[in-house]
Structure formats: C-alpha cells, structure tokens
Design a protein around this motif. Structure first.
Motif, PDB file in Angstrom:
ATOM      1  N   LEU A  65    -129.625  47.700  30.106  1.00 14.29           N
ATOM      2  CA  LEU A  65    -128.731  47.110  29.103  1.00 14.29           C
ATOM      3  C   LEU A  65    -127.304  47.051  29.642  1.00 14.29           C
ATOM      4  CD1 LEU A  65    -130.050  48.743  25.817  1.00 14.29           C
ATOM      5  CD2 LEU A  65    -129.982  46.296  26.323  1.00 14.29           C
ATOM      6  N   PHE A  66    -126.922  48.072  30.394  1.00 13.39           N
ATOM      7  CA  PHE A  66    -125.597  48.096  31.001  1.00 13.39           C
ATOM      8  C   PHE A  66    -125.419  46.900  31.943  1.00 13.39           C
ATOM      9  CE2 PHE A  66    -122.944  49.588  34.650  1.00 13.39           C
ATOM     10  CZ  PHE A  66    -121.731  49.636  33.984  1.00 13.39           C
ATOM     11  N   TYR A  68    -127.198  44.119  31.831  1.00 17.57           N
ATOM     12  CA  TYR A  68    -127.255  42.925  30.977  1.00 17.57           C
ATOM     13  C   TYR A  68    -125.865  42.606  30.428  1.00 17.57           C
ATOM     14  CZ  TYR A  68    -128.229  40.221  26.709  1.00 17.57           C
ATOM     15  OH  TYR A  68    -128.223  39.285  25.701  1.00 17.57           O
ATOM     16  N   TRP A  69    -125.191  43.625  29.906  1.00 15.19           N
ATOM     17  CA  TRP A  69    -123.855  43.415  29.337  1.00 15.19           C
ATOM     18  C   TRP A  69    -122.843  43.030  30.405  1.00 15.19           C
ATOM     19  CZ3 TRP A  69    -125.099  48.385  26.302  1.00 15.19           C
ATOM     20  CH2 TRP A  69    -125.702  48.042  25.084  1.00 15.19           C
ATOM     21  N   TYR A  72    -123.470  39.464  30.833  1.00 12.40           N
ATOM     22  CA  TYR A  72    -123.101  38.739  29.616  1.00 12.40           C
ATOM     23  C   TYR A  72    -121.583  38.562  29.517  1.00 12.40           C
ATOM     24  CZ  TYR A  72    -123.497  37.329  24.692  1.00 12.40           C
ATOM     25  OH  TYR A  72    -123.458  36.630  23.504  1.00 12.40           O
ATOM     26  N   TYR A  73    -120.850  39.658  29.749  1.00  9.62           N
ATOM     27  CA  TYR A  73    -119.404  39.610  29.557  1.00  9.62           C
ATOM     28  C   TYR A  73    -118.612  39.348  30.843  1.00  9.62           C
ATOM     29  CZ  TYR A  73    -120.359  41.521  24.928  1.00  9.62           C
ATOM     30  OH  TYR A  73    -120.825  41.695  23.658  1.00  9.62           O
ATOM     31  N   GLY A 126    -128.321  38.421  31.186  1.00  7.94           N
ATOM     32  CA  GLY A 126    -127.057  38.486  30.454  1.00  7.94           C
ATOM     33  C   GLY A 126    -126.240  37.225  30.624  1.00  7.94           C
ATOM     34  N   ARG A 129    -127.415  34.464  28.555  1.00  5.45           N
ATOM     35  CA  ARG A 129    -127.365  34.739  27.118  1.00  5.45           C
ATOM     36  C   ARG A 129    -128.766  34.888  26.499  1.00  5.45           C
ATOM     37  NH1 ARG A 129    -122.661  35.023  28.710  1.00  5.45           N
ATOM     38  NH2 ARG A 129    -120.814  34.481  27.480  1.00  5.45           N
ATOM     39  N   LEU A 132    -130.609  39.541  22.951  1.00  3.19           N
ATOM     40  CA  LEU A 132    -130.617  40.965  23.265  1.00  3.19           C
ATOM     41  C   LEU A 132    -131.915  41.641  22.817  1.00  3.19           C
ATOM     42  CD1 LEU A 132    -129.199  43.489  24.313  1.00  3.19           C
ATOM     43  CD2 LEU A 132    -128.097  43.719  22.077  1.00  3.19           C
ATOM     44  N   THR A 136    -134.482  43.588  25.302  1.00  2.00           N
ATOM     45  CA  THR A 136    -134.771  45.008  25.089  1.00  2.00           C
ATOM     46  C   THR A 136    -136.269  45.253  24.962  1.00  2.00           C
ATOM     47  OG1 THR A 136    -132.636  45.252  23.957  1.00  2.00           O
ATOM     48  CG2 THR A 136    -134.259  47.012  23.647  1.00  2.00           C
TER      49      THR A 136
END
Length: 199
Positions: A65-66, A68-69, A72-73, A126, A129, A132, A136
């Motif tokens: 997830l880290f 992915y973010w 994403y960002y 990410g 887009r 989420l 997951t």
C-alpha cells in the motif's frame, strides 16, 4: 551483511507479531527470510501460527500500500528519483509498468510470486489510479498463500531456517507457474468479456 540481517531479525523477534509485520513493512530484508525466521519462532513457541500469518499478511499488505500511494501521489518522476532508496530501479519500474499495461489489474495478484516485478508492481497500480479496494483485495489474496508457505517452511527447517531460500526453491517455481497460468486465465477472461461488450 548476513550478520546485520540476523541482528535486525533478533531485534524484530523481541517485538513478536509486531516484529514480523514491521519486518515485512520496511522491506529491508526479503520477505521469505522474515517469514522463514517467523516460522522458526513458531517452532520455538514464541509466537503462534495464526497470529504470525495475520502479522505477515498485514505487514506485507501495508508495504505494498505504501508503494501504491507513492505511485498514486508521486508518480513515475518521484520513483525515478527516490526509488533507489527502496531498492527499486528504473528496470523494475519499466518491467512492472509493461506487465500492468498488458495484463491489467489481475497482475497485482500474479506478480507477487514472480521475482523482479513483485516489489514494484504496486507502483503502476497507483500511477494508473487502480481502485484502492481492488488493489487491497488482490494484494491480500496473494499475501495469504505466500505467508503461509514460508512460515511453514521455517517451522520445518527449525534451526536451519537460514537455508529457507534453498529449501523453498523446488516449490517456488511450480507456485510461480500456477499463479502465472491463473493470471493468464484472468487476462483472457477479461479480454473475452471486453470483446463481448463491444459486440
């Protein structure tokens, strides 16, 4: 280097389940080694199997997830600049992006079992887009068998847990083949569904 890894693992062992989760989250040590050591701790009675599986799945999922973010960002430019600190090279990014573009969301599950792309595949998810919740679900679905397998191997090896990579090697290739075939099946199914919608 081995001495440093063993020292870190001993420190994490003092944290029990949190140590297993943390070891997978920071990804400094390969997940199979962390889980192999976790299996050894189970054999000593310091943690139980169910708790170790939960810790492994949670830690491994949070690590992805880290990434992915970050995708994403931060996008590709951010990863090209700082990815080296996470042991992710431009080659890893290129390959994982090609896989994601070619096979779609289902590759998030399949790629977890394949060297080189498994750590970087979360990044294009990410950047693209990908929802989420779907990311997951696929990540957790892949982390469960991966975690159980290496914990079990660690239990069987006991004090020889340091040989986890060599002991697991005969089993990893069939696992990769099975998961790859599953991924190809998913890709073909989605492609067929898309074709039917256009008709």
């Amino acid at each position: 280097m081995k001495e440093l890894i063993y020292s870190l693992l001993e420190t994490l062992a003092d944290l029990g389940y949190y140590g297993i989760a943390l070891g997978l989250m920071i990804e400094i040590i390969p997940s199979e080694i962390v889980l192999g050591y976790g299996g050894y701790l189970i054999s000593l009675g310091r943690v139980d199997f169910t708790g170790a599986v939960i810790a492994g799945v949670v830690g491994g999922t949070l690590a992805q997830l880290f990434l992915y973010w970050m995708g994403y960002y931060g996008g590709r430019p951010f990863l090209e600049k700082f990815g080296k600190y996470l042991f992710i090279s431009g080659h890893h990014l290129d390959l994982s992006e090609k896989w994601f573009e070619k096979y779609g969301a289902g590759v998030i599950f399949t790629a977890r079992f394949i060297p080189v792309v498994r750590h970087a595949i979360s990044i294009p998810a990410g950047i693209g887009r990908m929802p989420l919740w779907r990311f997951t679900v696929y990540t957790v679905a892949a982390m469960i068998p991966w975690t159980i397998f290496f914990l079990y191997m660690g239990i069987q090896l006991g004090t020889n847990w340091t040989q986890i990579k060599e002991a697991a090697e005969p089993f990893v290739l069939p696992m990769i083949l099975i998961m790859t075939l599953a991924g190809i099946g998913y890709y073909l199914m989605k492609k067929n569904e898309a074709g039917e919608k256009r008709m």
